[in-house]
Design an enzyme around this catalytic site. Sequence first.
Site, short mmCIF file in Angstrom:
data_model
loop_
_atom_site.label_atom_id
_atom_site.label_comp_id
_atom_site.label_asym_id
_atom_site.label_seq_id
_atom_site.Cartn_x
_atom_site.Cartn_y
_atom_site.Cartn_z
CB SER A 240 120.55 34.22 51.03
OG SER A 240 120.68 32.86 50.71
CE1 TYR B 52 116.48 32.07 54.10
CE2 TYR B 52 117.79 30.28 53.18
CZ TYR B 52 117.47 31.61 53.23
OH TYR B 52 118.11 32.50 52.42
#
Length: 392
Positions: free
Chosen positions: A86, A193
Amino acid sequence: MAALVAAAAVAGVALQGAGAAVAAGPGARGDAGYGRAVLEQDVAAVRKAGGKVKVLAQVRRGGESVRARAGAGTKVPWNARFRVASTTKTFTAAVVLQLVDEGKLSLDDSVEKWLPGVVSGNGNDGSRITVRDLLRQTSGLFDYVEDPELIRAVTEEFDENRYDATPAREWVRVAMRHEPVFTPRPDAPRWAYSNTNYLLAGMIAEKADGRTWREQVEQRVIAPLGLHETSVTGTDPFLRGPHARVLLPGPDGGTLDVTEHTLQHTADSAVVSTTRDLNAFYRALMSGKLLPERQLAEMKRTVERTDDPDDVAAWPEGGYGLGVRETPLSCGGSYWHHEGDGFGTYTRTGVTPDGRRSVAVSVTSDGQAPDQVKLNAATRTLVDHALCGRGK
């Protein structure tokens, strides 16, 4: 990919001690109170917190560089390639903000404008989500990696699915099977998220520019900065160049080698890099070499994290901007970064607002997945020491 990694680990595996010497890189000194000895101690602490892992860290302070590594058996190469997972999101956000600067799209554009009908059904509405919402994680969209079928596929049948090349659009469809966590409110942003946001951001970048997301990362970021050890994997399952093997517990109780796979091939996770190149990337970003002042200011405008208790547990302080986190420093001020949690690989970064000081850490599973709360605490200490310029 944090949820997939956690699910991939066998429950109840006890953390093991460090059990290995730390090797320091050649050459450089730190400033007063900080140097090789402090980094060695902090890398050893990260190794102990992570358990059965290998650790590689590099600190850049002005023109100086300090490196350290730890782990049992074969040492991690100093220039090891690893999947940054990520941490890719910062690369994607930089590409989108360059497109904004060029007038090819706006942060206030709706997802529906660029991708008609893609975000719809089960309460999902692309007309109410902006590009800004995608980059700062305020869309409320379900995180596709939390889909139960996907989790089962990569935990119980990893070998059968390790070369999966499902395109981003199909993963978005998986997310659309689920109701959103919340509906975006511009006047009072809520935060959760979701990797789905960055799949959509990459798809919008392709529509706005005409080149693939991969080509844009290569031509807008990697090539201009001379990141010769960085690449975008696409559907290539191999790590090209020096690297550590990535080992996780398998579903049958044995050890599963997950080094080679194609599961991280989209705009949320597909970059492969090194500690050297990640330092160069974040230093260039914060010093204005990738984005003009206005767009960098947009990137650094943070929101409070409100609806994701797991994320707050992992990162207890600081807000989230456009593809970057802000975390306070013990010496005052704050630093910018983005973590990456992949299949047995964990990337941690940090850079001061002026880009002069930076640190990049790569943690590789060597038989077990670490406790990420403990790992994050140890890496935050390492980053704080490196950027504040002082030891324990």
